[in-house]
Scaffold this motif. Structure first.
Motif, PDB file in Angstrom:
ATOM      1  N   TRP A 193      -4.280  -4.618  -7.967  1.00  0.00           N
ATOM      2  CA  TRP A 193      -4.923  -5.366  -6.889  1.00  0.00           C
ATOM      3  C   TRP A 193      -5.198  -4.461  -5.698  1.00  0.00           C
ATOM      4  CZ3 TRP A 193      -1.661  -5.862  -2.504  1.00  0.00           C
ATOM      5  CH2 TRP A 193      -0.306  -5.588  -2.726  1.00  0.00           C
ATOM      6  N   ASN A 194      -6.166  -4.859  -4.905  1.00  0.00           N
ATOM      7  CA  ASN A 194      -6.530  -4.126  -3.696  1.00  0.00           C
ATOM      8  C   ASN A 194      -5.627  -4.543  -2.554  1.00  0.00           C
ATOM      9  OD1 ASN A 194      -8.743  -2.703  -4.850  1.00  0.00           O
ATOM     10  ND2 ASN A 194      -9.999  -4.551  -4.669  1.00  0.00           N
ATOM     11  N   ASP A 195      -5.002  -3.565  -1.915  1.00  0.00           N
ATOM     12  CA  ASP A 195      -4.099  -3.830  -0.802  1.00  0.00           C
ATOM     13  C   ASP A 195      -4.899  -3.902   0.495  1.00  0.00           C
ATOM     14  OD1 ASP A 195      -2.127  -3.870   1.149  1.00  0.00           O
ATOM     15  OD2 ASP A 195      -0.817  -2.515   0.049  1.00  0.00           O
ATOM     16  N   PRO A 196      -4.985  -5.089   1.117  1.00  0.00           N
ATOM     17  CA  PRO A 196      -5.807  -5.226   2.336  1.00  0.00           C
ATOM     18  C   PRO A 196      -5.241  -4.480   3.531  1.00  0.00           C
ATOM     19  CG  PRO A 196      -4.515  -7.207   1.998  1.00  0.00           C
ATOM     20  CD  PRO A 196      -4.299  -6.355   0.781  1.00  0.00           C
ATOM     21  N   ARG A 197      -4.004  -4.008   3.441  1.00  0.00           N
ATOM     22  CA  ARG A 197      -3.388  -3.282   4.540  1.00  0.00           C
ATOM     23  C   ARG A 197      -3.811  -1.817   4.574  1.00  0.00           C
ATOM     24  NH1 ARG A 197       2.580  -4.676   2.666  1.00  0.00           N
ATOM     25  NH2 ARG A 197       1.576  -3.796   0.808  1.00  0.00           N
ATOM     26  N   LYS A 198      -4.454  -1.385   3.486  1.00  0.00           N
ATOM     27  CA  LYS A 198      -4.877   0.009   3.365  1.00  0.00           C
ATOM     28  C   LYS A 198      -6.368   0.069   3.081  1.00  0.00           C
ATOM     29  CE  LYS A 198      -0.468   1.072   1.134  1.00  0.00           C
ATOM     30  NZ  LYS A 198       0.181   1.590  -0.112  1.00  0.00           N
ATOM     31  N   THR A 199      -7.043   1.023   3.662  1.00  0.00           N
ATOM     32  CA  THR A 199      -8.469   1.197   3.407  1.00  0.00           C
ATOM     33  C   THR A 199      -8.641   1.759   2.006  1.00  0.00           C
ATOM     34  OG1 THR A 199      -8.871   1.664   5.738  1.00  0.00           O
ATOM     35  CG2 THR A 199     -10.592   2.318   4.172  1.00  0.00           C
ATOM     36  N   LEU A 241       6.449 -10.008  -7.336  1.00  0.00           N
ATOM     37  CA  LEU A 241       5.393 -11.006  -7.250  1.00  0.00           C
ATOM     38  C   LEU A 241       4.790 -10.887  -5.857  1.00  0.00           C
ATOM     39  CD1 LEU A 241       4.065 -13.493  -8.696  1.00  0.00           C
ATOM     40  CD2 LEU A 241       5.786 -14.904  -7.563  1.00  0.00           C
ATOM     41  N   TRP A 242       3.486 -10.649  -5.796  1.00  0.00           N
ATOM     42  CA  TRP A 242       2.801 -10.405  -4.519  1.00  0.00           C
ATOM     43  C   TRP A 242       1.917 -11.586  -4.166  1.00  0.00           C
ATOM     44  CZ3 TRP A 242       4.096  -5.889  -2.077  1.00  0.00           C
ATOM     45  CH2 TRP A 242       4.691  -4.891  -2.854  1.00  0.00           C
ATOM     46  N   PHE A 243       1.968 -11.992  -2.898  1.00  0.00           N
ATOM     47  CA  PHE A 243       1.115 -13.042  -2.352  1.00  0.00           C
ATOM     48  C   PHE A 243       0.180 -12.378  -1.354  1.00  0.00           C
ATOM     49  CE2 PHE A 243       5.125 -14.758  -3.636  1.00  0.00           C
ATOM     50  CZ  PHE A 243       4.863 -16.007  -4.188  1.00  0.00           C
ATOM     51  N   ILE A 244      -1.114 -12.352  -1.636  1.00  0.00           N
ATOM     52  CA  ILE A 244      -2.071 -11.620  -0.818  1.00  0.00           C
ATOM     53  C   ILE A 244      -3.104 -12.578  -0.239  1.00  0.00           C
ATOM     54  CG2 ILE A 244      -3.726  -9.712  -0.757  1.00  0.00           C
ATOM     55  CD1 ILE A 244      -1.679  -9.792  -3.797  1.00  0.00           C
ATOM     56  N   ASP A 245      -3.275 -12.520   1.071  1.00  0.00           N
ATOM     57  CA  ASP A 245      -4.313 -13.290   1.768  1.00  0.00           C
ATOM     58  C   ASP A 245      -5.259 -12.284   2.406  1.00  0.00           C
ATOM     59  OD1 ASP A 245      -5.916 -14.809   3.409  1.00  0.00           O
ATOM     60  OD2 ASP A 245      -4.294 -16.155   4.021  1.00  0.00           O
ATOM     61  N   TYR A 246      -6.417 -12.101   1.794  1.00  0.00           N
ATOM     62  CA  TYR A 246      -7.361 -11.095   2.270  1.00  0.00           C
ATOM     63  C   TYR A 246      -8.019 -11.489   3.583  1.00  0.00           C
ATOM     64  CZ  TYR A 246      -6.850  -8.672  -2.170  1.00  0.00           C
ATOM     65  OH  TYR A 246      -6.328  -7.986  -3.245  1.00  0.00           O
ATOM     66  N   SER A 247      -8.005 -12.791   3.912  1.00  0.00           N
ATOM     67  CA  SER A 247      -8.667 -13.224   5.148  1.00  0.00           C
ATOM     68  C   SER A 247      -7.926 -12.748   6.386  1.00  0.00           C
ATOM     69  CB  SER A 247      -8.809 -14.750   5.175  1.00  0.00           C
ATOM     70  OG  SER A 247      -7.536 -15.377   5.263  1.00  0.00           O
ATOM     71  N   VAL A 248      -6.613 -12.558   6.270  1.00  0.00           N
ATOM     72  CA  VAL A 248      -5.814 -12.091   7.417  1.00  0.00           C
ATOM     73  C   VAL A 248      -5.072 -10.790   7.095  1.00  0.00           C
ATOM     74  CG1 VAL A 248      -5.520 -14.391   8.402  1.00  0.00           C
ATOM     75  CG2 VAL A 248      -3.875 -13.576   6.707  1.00  0.00           C
ATOM     76  N   ARG A 249      -5.393 -10.189   5.933  1.00  0.00           N
ATOM     77  CA  ARG A 249      -4.759  -8.940   5.496  1.00  0.00           C
ATOM     78  C   ARG A 249      -3.233  -9.061   5.461  1.00  0.00           C
ATOM     79  NH1 ARG A 249      -8.282  -4.039   8.329  1.00  0.00           N
ATOM     80  NH2 ARG A 249     -10.298  -4.662   7.458  1.00  0.00           N
ATOM     81  N   GLN A 250      -2.783 -10.167   4.923  1.00  0.00           N
ATOM     82  CA  GLN A 250      -1.356 -10.453   4.832  1.00  0.00           C
ATOM     83  C   GLN A 250      -0.878 -10.272   3.398  1.00  0.00           C
ATOM     84  OE1 GLN A 250      -0.359 -14.504   5.723  1.00  0.00           O
ATOM     85  NE2 GLN A 250       1.851 -14.188   5.604  1.00  0.00           N
ATOM     86  N   VAL A 251       0.260  -9.589   3.241  1.00  0.00           N
ATOM     87  CA  VAL A 251       0.851  -9.378   1.925  1.00  0.00           C
ATOM     88  C   VAL A 251       2.330  -9.729   2.008  1.00  0.00           C
ATOM     89  CG1 VAL A 251       1.412  -7.695   0.131  1.00  0.00           C
ATOM     90  CG2 VAL A 251      -0.783  -7.545   1.340  1.00  0.00           C
ATOM     91  N   GLN A 252       2.801 -10.548   1.079  1.00  0.00           N
ATOM     92  CA  GLN A 252       4.217 -10.867   0.996  1.00  0.00           C
ATOM     93  C   GLN A 252       4.712 -10.536  -0.401  1.00  0.00           C
ATOM     94  OE1 GLN A 252       5.419 -14.709   2.474  1.00  0.00           O
ATOM     95  NE2 GLN A 252       3.848 -14.727   4.051  1.00  0.00           N
ATOM     96  N   ARG A 253       5.960 -10.105  -0.479  1.00  0.00           N
ATOM     97  CA  ARG A 253       6.560  -9.671  -1.742  1.00  0.00           C
ATOM     98  C   ARG A 253       7.720 -10.575  -2.104  1.00  0.00           C
ATOM     99  NH1 ARG A 253      10.701  -6.390  -3.672  1.00  0.00           N
ATOM    100  NH2 ARG A 253      10.133  -4.996  -5.413  1.00  0.00           N
ATOM    101  N   TRP A 254       7.809 -10.931  -3.388  1.00  0.00           N
ATOM    102  CA  TRP A 254       8.877 -11.777  -3.895  1.00  0.00           C
ATOM    103  C   TRP A 254       9.363 -11.153  -5.197  1.00  0.00           C
ATOM    104  CZ3 TRP A 254      10.255 -16.669  -1.734  1.00  0.00           C
ATOM    105  CH2 TRP A 254      11.164 -17.416  -2.475  1.00  0.00           C
ATOM    106  N   PRO A 255      10.654 -10.798  -5.317  1.00  0.00           N
ATOM    107  CA  PRO A 255      11.144 -10.214  -6.577  1.00  0.00           C
ATOM    108  C   PRO A 255      10.852 -11.130  -7.762  1.00  0.00           C
ATOM    109  CG  PRO A 255      12.779 -10.001  -4.843  1.00  0.00           C
ATOM    110  CD  PRO A 255      11.702 -10.903  -4.300  1.00  0.00           C
ATOM    111  N   VAL A 256      10.301 -10.561  -8.825  1.00  0.00           N
ATOM    112  CA  VAL A 256       9.919 -11.361  -9.984  1.00  0.00           C
ATOM    113  C   VAL A 256      11.075 -12.197 -10.512  1.00  0.00           C
ATOM    114  CG1 VAL A 256       9.296 -11.203 -12.422  1.00  0.00           C
ATOM    115  CG2 VAL A 256       7.989  -9.930 -10.735  1.00  0.00           C
ATOM    116  N   LYS A 257      12.246 -11.576 -10.653  1.00  0.00           N
ATOM    117  CA  LYS A 257      13.365 -12.289 -11.259  1.00  0.00           C
ATOM    118  C   LYS A 257      13.863 -13.432 -10.385  1.00  0.00           C
ATOM    119  CE  LYS A 257      16.870  -9.070  -9.527  1.00  0.00           C
ATOM    120  NZ  LYS A 257      17.544 -10.033  -8.636  1.00  0.00           N
TER     121      LYS A 257
END
Length: 204
Positions: free
Chosen positions: A194-200, A85-101
């Protein structure tokens, strides 16, 4: 902005106990609903602990996929791709990961999970409303989720998911209300890319 697992609907609990037989029967119906729901789309309204409300569209596909697409102008995205499960904030290019289970939403995305093992029925005072609280007492850091259903003969298993309240390990509450629910229509796996804000130009 700090990401938190999504939360549930409203305090429906009453200081009453649910008889064991009723618990078992209701949890079996919830299990039937969850197993019969292979895909789901709905509009959602999410309210956080400060009272701020955001709207958007939810798309669910089992196993393990869900997407919360927020309204235009909100630079946030929550998406599960089957493994995380991914939490993405494009305004600050922040991505957090949470195991689905390990996510409170895992109960919605896992068609084979045994609800009775980690859930209980919570009294609502309304025979047409079913409220189920789920959490793993051995893993309090994963938070808890209280799902609210309305009895509806036309919905899978005779229940219509109305939303949920999620409570994280810091007692931060998020309330999600659903509307315009549709079940078991075809949903492309591409809906969970989804588009990864950490990568161009990066996509996942």
């Amino acid at each position: 902005m700090t990401f938190r697992p999504l939360a549930a609907l409203a305090a429906l609990t009453l200081p009453l106990a649910v008889p064991a037989a009723a618990q078992q029967g209701t949890l079996a119906q919830v299990q039937q609903h969850l197993r019969a729901t292979q895909t789901m789309t709905a509009a959602f309204s999410q309210t956080d602990r400060s009272g701020k409300t955001l709207n958007g569209t939810m798309t669910l596909k089992k196993p393990g996929k869900i997407r919360f697409q927020y309204e235009k102008g909100v630079p946030l995205l929550i998406v599960a791709d089957g493994s995380a499960l991914w939490f993405i904030d494009y305004s600050v290019r922040q991505v957090q990961r949470w195991p689905v289970k390990d996510s409170p939403l895992g109960i919605l995305m896992n068609p084979d999970g045994n609800v009775a093992r980690y859930a209980k029925v919570v009294p609502t005072g309304n025979p047409n409303v079913v409220s189920v609280e789920a959490h793993d007492p051995k893993r309090p850091e994963y938070g808890r989720i209280t799902m609210v259903f309305a009895r509806n003969a036309s919905a899978p298993g005779g229940l219509m998911l109305q939303g949920w309240v999620a409570l994280d390990s810091q007692n931060n509450r998020t309330t999600v209300r659903l509307s315009s629910q549709r079940f078991n229509a075809p949903v492309s796996d591409g809906a969970f890319r989804w588009n990864d804000p950490r990568k161009t130009g990066g996509r996942r």
